[in-house]
Design an enzyme around this catalytic site. Structure first.
Site: not given
Length: 275
Positions: A129, A197, A227
């Site tokens: 991601a 993760n 993010h």
């Protein structure tokens, strides 16, 4: 069905875990990825998946996770983090490749890296991601001074995280963003094993889990997992942000499955882009 000569020329792939990511990977392998063939799958409740598995062009074997390494050259881990060791150890001990999504679990099983090294195996962590791991990896060939990750997630993607439970942090009903964690990537992985993760992958690409700083925000104003990375190094200073649309599992973005598929395509591709 594929003839035996064609099958032998292809790398055999098994998938452990048939949740949102694993199912997407299996379907794409069944459609066809250059140089690869799907041979087996494993899931805790295979009966739940039997109907759609039986509709595949080539139905894979169903095996316990510890047996996947025996019939596959590449095993893709799409399972709960507690199963990482039982999936990865047999693979790398045989000198084969394990593609690992639950990368946070590697921090608690670091000996798997040595096991892979001693036996000629390989552990591959897809970009997942996150954005820009190629740039971080390149910068790490020089000197990286600092790496920071700030993550914002919708509330439903964070509910039940061990850090929230242990610290009695209530996020249900929030009407404005709340910073619920600040610390190292190693600490984030322990407190948010289903969510961070990305932070561990970033840390392993760069300056390690104890120097990589992470902030996590529970944010009722966002609908996407967001993010932002900031890196300061002797070769470049850069920042990147990505907004990932959640899959049917709110803890996981849709792009994660696509990242695994892209990683698989690189294994035998005639043209490979990026490090």
């Amino acid at each position: 069905m594929m003839d035996s000569k064609s099958s032998r020329s292809k790398a055999r792939v098994a998938v452990a875990g048939l949740g949102a990511i694993g199912a997407s990977v299996v379907r794409e392998l069944d459609l066809g990825i250059e140089g690869l063939v799907l041979t087996a799958v494993s899931a805790q409740n295979i009966a739940k998946h039997r109907a759609w598995l039986d509709e595949l062009k080539s139905v894979p074997e169903v095996l316990p996770i510890e047996e996947l390494a025996e019939i596959a050259d590449i095993v893709v881990e799409c399972a709960p983090s507690k199963l990482v060791r039982s999936i990865v150890a047999p693979v790398v001990a045989r000198g084969k490749t394990a593609i690992v999504l639950s990368v946070g679990a590697l921090l608690e099983n670091e000996d798997l890296i040595d096991l892979a090294k001693d036996n000629g195996g390989q552990i591959v962590v897809p970009t997942g991601a996150l954005i820009g791991l190629d740039a971080v990896t390149a910068a790490a060939e020089g000197t990286i001074h600092a790496v920071r990750l700030a993550t914002r997630k919708p509330l439903q993607g964070l509910v039940g995280a061990p850090h929230l439970v242990e610290n009695k942090i209530e996020i249900e009903g929030l009407i404005e963003p709340l910073r619920i964690f600040e610390g190292t990537a190693r600490e984030a992985a322990k407190g948010f094993p289903a969510n961070l993760n990305v932070g561990v992958a970033l840390s392993l690409a760069g300056i390690g889990p104890d120097r990589t700083r992470v902030e996590i925000w529970a944010d009722p104003t966002v609908t996407r997992n967001t993010h932002r990375i900031e890196v300061d190094s002797d070769s470049a200073r850069f920042s990147m942000s990505i907004e990932n649309i959640p899959s049917e599992n709110p803890k996981t973005g849709r792009i994660t499955a696509l990242s695994v598929i892209a990683c698989l395509r690189k294994q035998r591709a005639s043209l490979r882009i990026g490090t």
